[in-house]
Scaffold this active site. Structure first.
Site: not given
Length: 398
Positions: A219, A327
């Site tokens: 991320e 995710e």
């Protein structure tokens, strides 16, 4: 993501030593979020915890219902006035099969995130999930005193290898995930040469294990998409240059969100991404609450899952690229379960570019965190596991 009181204390000590950590219920990204993001930093100074499932998965649930019908016949015999009644019972059995996802293309990879690489209680590998994304902090592997190009901490590297070898020894895939948000020692990673050297050194430690997958960086955020794409491309080239051939997962900026893949600039920046070994996938993440952060158990709607990945799916198809949803998470309620199933069903349609997904998250320290799928009593175990995840098994592997 929620941290226990004990973790909070460790996180505080990490912050003092120069590694910022997310406070209780801190976000893992999301629209408008600009705070610190080292969610897993607090837990990664010890050995990695691995969660395994030993429940046999089932894509259909069959319920047998028994209905009893009584018919009465009357026979009359006259001598004086005597009436005899005889009853007969017939039993009819009907079978009702619960609705199953309409997708028919099975995932190659499907599993869970091990948000905190902490090796404690061990669960057996189940007959279904085959993928475990193991997060770790780069500062633990490479203490800031020696920098990214310095020698790995031998104790920590040994522990990471123990974790990875345990997973792959069970026949599952281990995704190695430096969970740093494209930061190191409180600064954005911008030295491409050091970054590539770090990845070449790490890949060299695992290149002989075909069950290892390299997730280049968790991320990235607050960095232009073109810069992130350039760093990812350089790392892929570096890894291939030392002879590692395993699958590589590349992530974009803006927390690599599927729903913001185009608006963040990732779609343009990664349009011409290449791999000398032609063995990479674009990793995206997607949460289903209002700001996409995964901090609320309330989903926007029962259809938000499929809606939020639609643009990314079309982009992957248009570029002929593979995608991995690294995710996904939501609350254990009817709307969220429908939303998760909607996303995964869309990902399993014929011709889908998606190779798999991983639930966020397992790990022993989540406590009552609503997305915890840590057996035996994580909040997501009673409903998410059997209703939203197991119907999408089995997997095929790479």
């Amino acid at each position: 993501m929620k941290l226990s009181a004990g973790l909070a204390a460790i996180a505080a000590s990490l912050a003092v030593s120069g590694v910022a950590a997310v406070p209780q219920w801190g976000q893992c990204g999301g629209i408008g979020y600009t705070g610190v993001s080292n969610v897993t930093a607090a837990s990664l100074g010890k050995r990695a915890h691995i969660t395994m499932f030993n429940r046999a998965p089932s894509s259909t649930a069959t319920t047998k219902t028994t209905t009893t019908t009584t018919k009465t016949s009357t026979t009359s015999t006259k001598t004086s006035t005597t009436t005899t009644k005889t009853s007969t019972t017939t039993t009819k059995t009907s079978t009702t099969t619960s609705a199953t996802p309409s997708g028919t293309q099975r995932f190659k990879l499907f599993g869970v995130n091990e948000s905190c690489a902490e090796f404690g209680q061990t669960f057996f590998v189940g007959k279904g999930f085959n993928t475990f994304r193991v997060a770790f902090l780069m500062e633990r592997l490479n203490p800031p005193a020696s920098g990214l190009t310095g020698a790995f901490d031998s104790t920590y590297l040994s522990a990471l290898k123990t974790t990875v070898n345990y997973i792959t020894g069970k026949g599952a895939y281990a995704i190695i995930d430096p969970h740093n948000f494209m930061r190191y020692n409180n600064g954005i990673i911008s030295d491409q040469n050091s970054w590539v050297t770090w990845w070449k050194n790490l890949a060299n430690e695992f290149k002989s294990n075909s069950k290892v997958i390299f997730d280049l960086q968790n991320e990235p955020w607050g960095i232009d998409a073109t810069v992130v794409a350039s760093m990812m491309q350089a790392a892929v080239n570096g890894i291939r240059s030392i002879g590692a051939t395993q699958l590589i997962l590349v992530e974009g900026t803006s927390w690599t969100g599927a729903w913001t893949w185009s608006s963040s600039g990732n779609a343009n920046a990664f349009a011409s991404f290449t791999d000398p070994a032609n063995n990479f996938a674009i990793e995206m993440h997607q949460y289903l609450d209002s700001d996409g952060s995964g901090t609320s158990g309330t989903c926007v709607s029962s259809t938000i899952g499929a809606e939020r990945i639609a643009d990314a799916t079309n982009w992957l198809k248009s570029k002929g690229l593979k995608g991995f949803l690294g995710e996904i998470g939501a609350g254990s309620n009817d709307a969220c379960i429908s939303a998760v199933k909607g996303a995964l069903t869309a990902m399993q349609q014929p011709g889908s570019p998606w190779i798999g997904a991983a639930w966020w998250a397992a790990g022993p320290w989540w406590g009552d965190y609503f997305q915890s799928i840590e057996p035996p009593s994580g909040a997501a175990i009673p409903r998410i596991l059997p209703e939203a995840l197991q119907p999408f098994l089995p997997v095929t592997g790479l």
